[in-house]
Design a protein around this motif. Structure first.
Motif, short mmCIF file in Angstrom:
data_model
loop_
_atom_site.label_atom_id
_atom_site.label_comp_id
_atom_site.label_asym_id
_atom_site.label_seq_id
_atom_site.Cartn_x
_atom_site.Cartn_y
_atom_site.Cartn_z
N GLN A 167 0.88 -1.31 0.01
CA GLN A 167 0.08 -0.12 -0.02
C GLN A 167 1.01 1.26 0.08
O GLN A 167 1.23 1.78 1.00
N ASP A 168 1.35 1.52 -1.09
CA ASP A 168 2.12 2.79 -1.41
C ASP A 168 1.62 4.15 -0.68
O ASP A 168 2.41 4.77 0.05
N TRP A 169 0.17 4.48 -0.56
CA TRP A 169 -0.30 5.50 -0.08
C TRP A 169 0.04 5.56 1.46
O TRP A 169 0.16 6.73 1.83
N ALA A 170 -0.06 4.38 2.05
CA ALA A 170 0.08 4.33 3.63
C ALA A 170 1.54 4.78 3.78
O ALA A 170 1.66 5.31 4.81
N ILE A 171 2.52 4.14 3.16
CA ILE A 171 3.79 4.45 3.17
C ILE A 171 4.00 6.04 3.04
O ILE A 171 4.60 6.81 3.86
N ASP A 172 3.63 6.84 2.13
CA ASP A 172 3.81 8.05 1.84
C ASP A 172 3.25 9.17 3.02
O ASP A 172 3.93 9.86 3.42
N GLN A 173 1.91 8.49 3.54
CA GLN A 173 1.31 9.32 4.77
C GLN A 173 2.26 9.09 5.74
O GLN A 173 2.48 10.09 6.85
N GLU A 174 2.77 8.01 6.01
CA GLU A 174 3.25 7.79 7.44
C GLU A 174 4.71 8.58 7.50
O GLU A 174 5.41 9.17 8.34
N ARG A 175 5.27 8.53 6.06
CA ARG A 175 6.61 9.42 5.88
C ARG A 175 6.56 10.92 6.09
O ARG A 175 7.38 11.39 6.84
N LEU A 176 5.13 11.45 5.47
CA LEU A 176 4.82 12.63 5.92
C LEU A 176 4.74 13.01 7.30
O LEU A 176 5.15 14.04 7.74
N ARG A 177 3.75 12.21 8.10
CA ARG A 177 3.63 12.49 9.52
C ARG A 177 5.12 12.24 10.23
O ARG A 177 5.36 13.28 11.06
N PRO A 194 23.01 3.20 11.33
CA PRO A 194 21.78 3.31 12.17
C PRO A 194 20.93 2.15 12.10
O PRO A 194 21.13 1.29 11.13
N GLN A 195 20.08 2.07 12.88
CA GLN A 195 19.02 1.17 12.69
C GLN A 195 17.82 2.07 11.84
O GLN A 195 17.84 3.23 11.87
N ARG A 196 16.96 1.33 11.02
CA ARG A 196 16.08 2.19 10.30
C ARG A 196 14.71 1.56 10.57
O ARG A 196 14.50 0.23 10.83
N THR A 197 13.38 2.28 10.50
CA THR A 197 12.17 1.76 10.33
C THR A 197 11.53 1.72 9.16
O THR A 197 11.50 2.64 8.54
N THR A 198 11.00 0.39 8.89
CA THR A 198 10.34 0.34 7.71
C THR A 198 9.07 -0.22 8.04
O THR A 198 8.51 -0.65 9.00
N LEU A 199 8.15 0.11 6.92
CA LEU A 199 6.80 0.14 7.16
C LEU A 199 6.04 -1.12 6.05
O LEU A 199 6.21 -0.94 5.06
N ARG A 200 5.92 -2.19 6.68
CA ARG A 200 5.35 -3.25 5.98
C ARG A 200 3.87 -3.12 5.66
O ARG A 200 3.33 -3.60 6.61
N THR A 201 3.57 -3.04 4.44
CA THR A 201 2.25 -2.84 4.04
C THR A 201 1.49 -4.11 3.24
O THR A 201 0.49 -4.19 2.84
N GLY A 202 2.43 -4.59 2.62
CA GLY A 202 2.18 -5.88 1.87
C GLY A 202 3.38 -6.85 1.38
O GLY A 202 4.34 -6.65 2.13
N PHE A 203 3.01 -7.74 0.66
CA PHE A 203 4.03 -8.88 0.64
C PHE A 203 5.13 -8.45 -0.28
O PHE A 203 4.80 -7.61 -1.22
N GLY A 204 6.54 -8.62 -0.05
CA GLY A 204 7.42 -8.04 -0.82
C GLY A 204 8.73 -7.74 -0.07
O GLY A 204 8.71 -7.26 1.36
#
Length: 222
Positions: free
Chosen positions: A13-23, A145-155
Motif C-alpha cells: 500500500q504505497d499510499w500508507a507509506i507516503d502518509q507515514e513518511r509525511l507524518r 543506524p537502525q531504520r524503521t520500515t513500514l510493511r504494508t504488503g508482500f515484498g
C-alpha cells in the motif's frame, strides 16, 4: 491480488507509506532542528566507479602500499583517500537526545566522550564515518543506524520504497582537532548561521547542499 488455493498475496500500500513518511517528517519539523550531514565517499563508491582516488594524498608509495590515505587531515579528501572527500552535504531536520560531558580514564589518557542518538529522515543512507553538524558548533561522527520500515504488503522491504525513518543513529562528538572541523563550512559562525535558518515553512538550503552521487547508492538498494 493473486489467488492460489484460496490464498492471496496482499499488494503493498504505497499510499500508507507516503502518509507515514509525511507524518514522521512533520514531527521532525515540530520538535527537531536543522543538521548538516556530510556523507563521505567509501571504498564501495570507488569500486562502483563513482569517485577516483585523491590526487593529493593517494598517489604516493605509502598510500598505494597500505591502501589508506597518507594524510589524515588532507584538505582535499579529508582522510577518506577519495577525491573531494564527501559524496554529499545535505541539511535535514533531526532530533538529538541530550547528553552531558563526562570524563573517562583509558590507556591513552583522560578522554571526554559524549555520545548521543539522533533521528532524521529516510531519504539518504548513513555509513560509519559520516558526520553530522549542529547549530551548537558540534560535529559528530555517525555510526550505522537502525531504520524503521513500514510493511504494508508482500515484498522485500527496501529502504528506498518502504523506509519511514532512520531511528536511533548513534553519534559521538568529535574533538575540535578532528578532520571533521575541516569540512565545509570550516568556520563555526558560518555553520551556526546556516543551521539557524527558520520560518513558517522549511527553509531552502539549495545554496549550501552539494550532492555528487545518489543519497541512497544504487548498490545499496536494500
Amino acid at each position: 491480488m493473486s489467488t492460489v488455493r484460496g490464498q492471496y498475496v496482499r499488494a503493498q500500500q504505497d499510499w500508507a507509506i507516503d502518509q507515514e513518511r509525511l507524518r514522521h517528517d512533520q514531527a521532525l519539523h515540530h520538535i527537531g532542528e536543522n543538521a548538516l550531514f556530510a556523507l563521505m565517499w567509501t571504498a564501495r563508491d570507488h569500486e562502483a566507479g563513482l569517485v577516483g582516488l585523491c590526487t593529493v594524498c593517494a598517489s604516493d608509495r605509502i598510500s598505494q602500499a597500505y591502501g589508506q590515505a597518507s594524510r589524515n587531515k588532507c584538505p582535499n579528501c579529508f582522510g577518506t583517500r577519495f577525491e573531494g572527500g564527501f559524496r554529499a552535504l545535505i541539511v535535514r531536520p533531526a532530533v538529538f537526545t541530550d547528553a552531558d560531558d563526562s570524563q573517562s580514564f583509558t590507556a591513552r589518557g583522560t578522554v571526554a566522550p559524549q555520545e548521543v542518538h539522533l533521528e532524521t529522515t529516510s531519504d539518504f543512507r548513513v555509513h560509519s564515518g559520516d558526520y553530522a553538524m549542529r547549530a551548537t558548533g558540534e560535529r559528530l561522527q555517525l555510526r550505522v543506524p537502525q531504520r524503521t520500515t513500514l510493511r504494508t504488503g508482500f515484498g522485500t522491504p527496501y529502504q528506498r520504497e518502504v523506509a519511514t525513518a532512520y531511528n536511533l543513529t548513534r553519534a559521538a562528538v568529535e574533538d575540535p582537532e578532528s578532520v571533521a572541523y575541516m569540512l565545509p563550512p570550516a568556520e563555526t559562525d558560518d555553520l551556526v548561521e546556516i543551521l539557524s535558518r527558520t520560518g513558517a515553512v522549511p527553509p531552502s538550503f539549495a545554496d549550501i547542499e552539494i550532492i555528487r552521487a545518489p543519497l541512497i547508492p544504487l548498490y545499496e538498494r536494500d
